[in-house]
Enzyme design. Structure first.
Site, mmCIF file in Angstrom:
data_model
loop_
_atom_site.group_PDB
_atom_site.id
_atom_site.type_symbol
_atom_site.label_atom_id
_atom_site.label_comp_id
_atom_site.label_asym_id
_atom_site.label_seq_id
_atom_site.Cartn_x
_atom_site.Cartn_y
_atom_site.Cartn_z
ATOM 1 N N GLY A 88 -9.556 18.158 -14.579
ATOM 2 C CA GLY A 88 -9.102 16.757 -14.542
ATOM 3 C C GLY A 88 -10.199 15.771 -14.189
ATOM 4 O O GLY A 88 -10.028 14.569 -14.365
ATOM 5 N N LYS A 125 0.847 5.079 -10.845
ATOM 6 C CA LYS A 125 0.093 3.813 -10.765
ATOM 7 C C LYS A 125 0.173 3.075 -12.109
ATOM 8 O O LYS A 125 0.382 1.861 -12.156
ATOM 9 C CB LYS A 125 -1.367 4.075 -10.403
ATOM 10 C CG LYS A 125 -1.571 4.624 -9.001
ATOM 11 C CD LYS A 125 -1.186 3.617 -7.941
ATOM 12 C CE LYS A 125 -1.240 4.198 -6.543
ATOM 13 N NZ LYS A 125 -0.625 3.352 -5.523
ATOM 14 N N PHE A 181 0.818 -1.222 0.000
ATOM 15 C CA PHE A 181 0.000 0.000 0.000
ATOM 16 C C PHE A 181 0.850 1.269 0.000
ATOM 17 O O PHE A 181 0.331 2.344 -0.332
ATOM 18 C CB PHE A 181 -0.862 0.062 1.273
ATOM 19 C CG PHE A 181 -1.906 -1.000 1.408
ATOM 20 C CD1 PHE A 181 -3.086 -0.912 0.686
ATOM 21 C CD2 PHE A 181 -1.733 -2.072 2.269
ATOM 22 C CE1 PHE A 181 -4.073 -1.869 0.819
ATOM 23 C CE2 PHE A 181 -2.709 -3.045 2.410
ATOM 24 C CZ PHE A 181 -3.887 -2.944 1.683
ATOM 25 N N TYR A 194 0.437 11.453 -9.982
ATOM 26 C CA TYR A 194 -0.010 10.348 -9.118
ATOM 27 C C TYR A 194 -0.543 9.198 -9.979
ATOM 28 O O TYR A 194 -0.129 8.042 -9.840
ATOM 29 C CB TYR A 194 -1.104 10.824 -8.144
ATOM 30 C CG TYR A 194 -1.884 9.679 -7.552
ATOM 31 C CD1 TYR A 194 -1.326 8.859 -6.575
ATOM 32 C CD2 TYR A 194 -3.179 9.367 -8.003
ATOM 33 C CE1 TYR A 194 -2.026 7.777 -6.061
ATOM 34 C CE2 TYR A 194 -3.879 8.289 -7.491
ATOM 35 C CZ TYR A 194 -3.301 7.493 -6.523
ATOM 36 O OH TYR A 194 -3.993 6.408 -6.028
ATOM 37 N N SER A 226 -5.206 1.732 -9.115
ATOM 38 C CA SER A 226 -6.342 2.653 -9.014
ATOM 39 C C SER A 226 -7.111 2.674 -10.328
ATOM 40 O O SER A 226 -6.518 2.492 -11.406
ATOM 41 C CB SER A 226 -5.788 4.045 -8.716
ATOM 42 O OG SER A 226 -6.779 5.020 -8.901
ATOM 43 N N ALA A 227 -8.382 2.980 -10.235
ATOM 44 C CA ALA A 227 -9.204 3.169 -11.435
ATOM 45 C C ALA A 227 -8.667 4.311 -12.291
ATOM 46 O O ALA A 227 -9.010 4.413 -13.474
ATOM 47 C CB ALA A 227 -10.641 3.462 -11.023
HETATM 48 P P1 NAD Z 1 -2.689 6.382 3.077
HETATM 49 O O1 NAD Z 1 -1.869 7.591 2.797
HETATM 50 O O2 NAD Z 1 -3.661 6.443 4.195
HETATM 51 O O3 NAD Z 1 -1.718 5.134 3.338
HETATM 52 C C1 NAD Z 1 -0.450 5.000 2.726
HETATM 53 C C2 NAD Z 1 0.543 4.666 3.824
HETATM 54 O O4 NAD Z 1 1.845 4.507 3.235
HETATM 55 C C3 NAD Z 1 0.668 5.783 4.869
HETATM 56 O O5 NAD Z 1 0.568 5.215 6.166
HETATM 57 C C4 NAD Z 1 2.054 6.366 4.623
HETATM 58 O O6 NAD Z 1 2.634 6.874 5.798
HETATM 59 C C5 NAD Z 1 2.793 5.162 4.065
HETATM 60 N N1 NAD Z 1 3.932 5.487 3.194
HETATM 61 C C6 NAD Z 1 3.961 6.350 2.149
HETATM 62 N N2 NAD Z 1 5.184 6.361 1.585
HETATM 63 C C7 NAD Z 1 5.944 5.468 2.290
HETATM 64 C C8 NAD Z 1 7.289 5.029 2.183
HETATM 65 N N3 NAD Z 1 8.108 5.505 1.259
HETATM 66 N N4 NAD Z 1 7.721 4.111 3.070
HETATM 67 C C9 NAD Z 1 6.916 3.614 4.029
HETATM 68 N N5 NAD Z 1 5.632 3.991 4.171
HETATM 69 C C10 NAD Z 1 5.155 4.911 3.301
HETATM 70 O O7 NAD Z 1 -3.416 5.959 1.723
HETATM 71 P P2 NAD Z 1 -4.558 4.890 1.470
HETATM 72 O O8 NAD Z 1 -5.796 5.628 1.111
HETATM 73 O O9 NAD Z 1 -4.597 3.897 2.553
HETATM 74 O O10 NAD Z 1 -4.017 4.241 0.129
HETATM 75 C C11 NAD Z 1 -3.209 3.084 0.142
HETATM 76 C C12 NAD Z 1 -2.742 2.777 -1.269
HETATM 77 O O11 NAD Z 1 -3.877 2.649 -2.107
HETATM 78 C C13 NAD Z 1 -1.896 3.888 -1.893
HETATM 79 O O12 NAD Z 1 -0.894 3.301 -2.686
HETATM 80 C C14 NAD Z 1 -2.894 4.636 -2.756
HETATM 81 O O13 NAD Z 1 -2.276 5.288 -3.828
HETATM 82 C C15 NAD Z 1 -3.776 3.505 -3.226
HETATM 83 N N6 NAD Z 1 -5.116 3.967 -3.624
HETATM 84 C C16 NAD Z 1 -5.865 4.684 -2.741
HETATM 85 C C17 NAD Z 1 -7.118 5.145 -3.118
HETATM 86 C C18 NAD Z 1 -7.965 5.965 -2.173
HETATM 87 O O14 NAD Z 1 -8.935 6.566 -2.612
HETATM 88 N N7 NAD Z 1 -7.665 6.011 -0.875
HETATM 89 C C19 NAD Z 1 -7.608 4.855 -4.398
HETATM 90 C C20 NAD Z 1 -6.826 4.096 -5.265
HETATM 91 C C21 NAD Z 1 -5.569 3.658 -4.866
HETATM 92 C C1 UD1 Z 2 -9.678 11.103 -6.979
HETATM 93 C C2 UD1 Z 2 -8.521 11.149 -7.925
HETATM 94 C C3 UD1 Z 2 -8.108 9.741 -8.269
HETATM 95 C C4 UD1 Z 2 -7.786 8.964 -7.007
HETATM 96 C C5 UD1 Z 2 -9.002 9.011 -6.088
HETATM 97 C C6 UD1 Z 2 -8.719 8.354 -4.775
HETATM 98 C C7 UD1 Z 2 -8.798 13.247 -9.134
HETATM 99 C C8 UD1 Z 2 -9.057 13.884 -10.461
HETATM 100 N N1 UD1 Z 2 -8.874 11.908 -9.097
HETATM 101 O O1 UD1 Z 2 -10.756 10.445 -7.625
HETATM 102 O O2 UD1 Z 2 -6.968 9.758 -9.092
HETATM 103 O O3 UD1 Z 2 -7.461 7.609 -7.304
HETATM 104 O O4 UD1 Z 2 -9.347 10.372 -5.831
HETATM 105 O O5 UD1 Z 2 -7.793 9.074 -4.034
HETATM 106 O O6 UD1 Z 2 -8.511 13.925 -8.166
HETATM 107 N N2 UD1 Z 2 -16.147 16.261 -5.361
HETATM 108 C C9 UD1 Z 2 -16.837 17.417 -5.072
HETATM 109 N N3 UD1 Z 2 -16.384 18.208 -4.053
HETATM 110 C C10 UD1 Z 2 -15.294 17.877 -3.291
HETATM 111 C C11 UD1 Z 2 -14.600 16.682 -3.588
HETATM 112 C C12 UD1 Z 2 -15.040 15.888 -4.637
HETATM 113 O O7 UD1 Z 2 -17.818 17.739 -5.730
HETATM 114 O O8 UD1 Z 2 -14.934 18.657 -2.388
HETATM 115 C C13 UD1 Z 2 -16.646 15.378 -6.441
HETATM 116 C C14 UD1 Z 2 -15.660 15.168 -7.574
HETATM 117 O O9 UD1 Z 2 -15.801 16.154 -8.559
HETATM 118 C C15 UD1 Z 2 -16.047 13.750 -8.042
HETATM 119 C C16 UD1 Z 2 -16.528 13.057 -6.772
HETATM 120 O O10 UD1 Z 2 -16.878 14.111 -5.867
HETATM 121 O O11 UD1 Z 2 -17.135 13.832 -8.941
HETATM 122 C C17 UD1 Z 2 -15.478 12.179 -6.119
HETATM 123 O O12 UD1 Z 2 -14.269 12.930 -5.957
HETATM 124 P P1 UD1 Z 2 -13.005 12.369 -5.168
HETATM 125 O O13 UD1 Z 2 -13.430 11.805 -3.866
HETATM 126 O O14 UD1 Z 2 -11.957 13.427 -5.154
HETATM 127 O O15 UD1 Z 2 -12.530 11.123 -6.050
HETATM 128 P P2 UD1 Z 2 -12.181 11.059 -7.617
HETATM 129 O O16 UD1 Z 2 -12.114 12.385 -8.231
HETATM 130 O O17 UD1 Z 2 -13.087 10.057 -8.234
#
Ligand code: NAD
Ligand code: UD1
Length: 336
Positions: A294, A153, A80, A149, A124-125
């Protein structure tokens, strides 16, 4: 079975650690706390009733990571650790490429030197870019990402695919998450963003708790039923359970597989606001503003491959996602 969880103190990692412990796995957590708090680890122990090994280490530190592999018998890795803020990645591309790609390369190198070739990766999607039409399928073209970012991925998916082509002893699972929200039922662990939240649900919960004045809804002129953006929100516990299924598959053999982890259902921003108000009983102040650069109109998954091949399906609906997000926020108004 001992599983190394990189980034295990973070939002999705902490929920996955609990499900791993509940399923009887031993875990070893590595995190540098760049975006998380030590307290989340105490709560994982509290909720699971189990102890586990923890190392404060940066995954880019090859020597430190090698020591972990030498100290512990690691059977597989769930990876993660990474930086995830889209906006920040545009300001700090070097840091994002270094941490996400550099970290993954170091991790894979240390893994193979220690004879561990099984990894589940957080994709990620976002790798589907903006040209595919939902429902998104794993066979669709990827790329065309619009920020560093997302590009990390996409590039890591390619790196891991090339690694598998070079050595078919690897077992690799690329999990494409849709929009994780919600929290553990207990309200003891959840998402704890630094500063102003970028994502929708943490922003909504902070408005509801009174930390922020008003939600900005980014555009109401998209080609969607109510004009606001449509996404596939998935409960973080369902997502965590998807990792257990993917892990079972990598532990059971070799190969490279890609799975969408989503529900297959899209909800608009206003659907989520309404569902949240109903679940929490709290009114969410919002205003419509310009589109966020975006963003795309609609993004949701076809999750059928994960059901067919892993026997996994998201079970928790939008009401439960909202209730659990609210329980976490209201019980922990300032996070951990
Ligand atoms: P998060 O930031 O809560 O968790 C990531 C963890 O990785 C954190 O605890 C951070 O301290 C640790 N970390 C970062 N860089 C590090 C490093 N170099 N060495 C050791 N630890 C490190 O994020 P999350 O929401 O739990 O996401 C987890 C993974 O899923 C990430 O790779 C993120 O990109 C991916 N992801 C998240 C989402 C989302 O919406 N949350 C969506 C798609 C993909
Ligand atoms: C975003 C990231 C995506 C990442 C994902 C999880 C962008 C363009 N994409 O997705 O790469 O994997 O987060 O971290 O940032 N919205 C509002 N007001 C807000 C916040 C969001 O209207 O304050 C809307 C957005 O326009 C979107 C939806 O809510 O339609 C979801 O947004 P968000 O939670 O940021 O996720 P994504 O944009 O889908």
């Amino acid at each position: 079975m001992s599983i190394l969880v990189t980034g295990g103190a973070g939002y999705i990692g902490s929920h996955t650690c609990i499900e791993l412990l509940n399923a009887g796995y031993e875990i070893v957590v590595v995190d540098n706390f760049y975006n998380s708090k030590k307290e989340s680890l105490n709560r994982i122990a509290e909720l699971s009733g189990k102890q586990f090994a923890f190392y404060e280490c940066d995954i880019r530190d090859a020597e430190g990571m090698d020591k972990i592999f030498k100290n512990e018998k690691i059977d597989a890795v769930i990876h993660f650790a990474g930086l995830k803020a889209v906006g920040e990645s545009c300001q700090k591309p070097v840091e994002y490429y270094d941490n996400n790609i550099g970290g993954t390369l170091t991790l894979c190198d240390v893994m193979r030197k220690n004879g561990c070739k099984k990894i589940v990766f957080s994709s990620s999607a976002t790798v589907y870019g903006s040209n595919n039409i939902s429902p998104l399928k794993e066979t669709m073209q990827t790329g065309g990402t619009t920020n560093p970012y997302g590009t990390t991925k996409y590039m890591i998916e390619i790196i891991l695919s090339d690694l598998f082509k070079s050595d078919e002893e690897w077992a690799i699972s690329l999990l494409r998450y849709f929009n994780p929200i919600g929290a553990h039922k207990s309200g003891r662990i959840g998402e704890d963003p630094n500063g102003i939240p970028n994502n929708l649900m943490p922003f909504i919960t902070q408005v509801a708790i009174g930390k922020r004045e008003c939600l900005s809804v980014f555009g109401d002129d998209y080609d969607t039923p109510d004009g606001t953006g449509v996404r596939d929100y998935i409960h973080v516990v369902d997502l965590a359970l998807g990792h257990i299924k993917a892990l079972e598959k990598v532990l059971g053999g070799t190969g490279l597989d890609i799975y969408n982890l989503g529900t297959g259902t899209g909800y608009s921003v206003l659907d989520v606001v309404k569902a949240f108000e109903k679940a929490s009983g709290v009114k969410v102040n919002y205003k419509i503003v310009d589109r966020r650069p975006g963003d795309i109109a609609t993004c949701y998954s076809d999750p059928s491959k994960a059901l067919e091949e892993l026997g996994w399906k998201a079970e928790r609906g939008i009401e439960e996602m909202c209730e659990d997000s609210w329980r976490w926020q209201s019980q922990n108004p300032n996070g951990y």
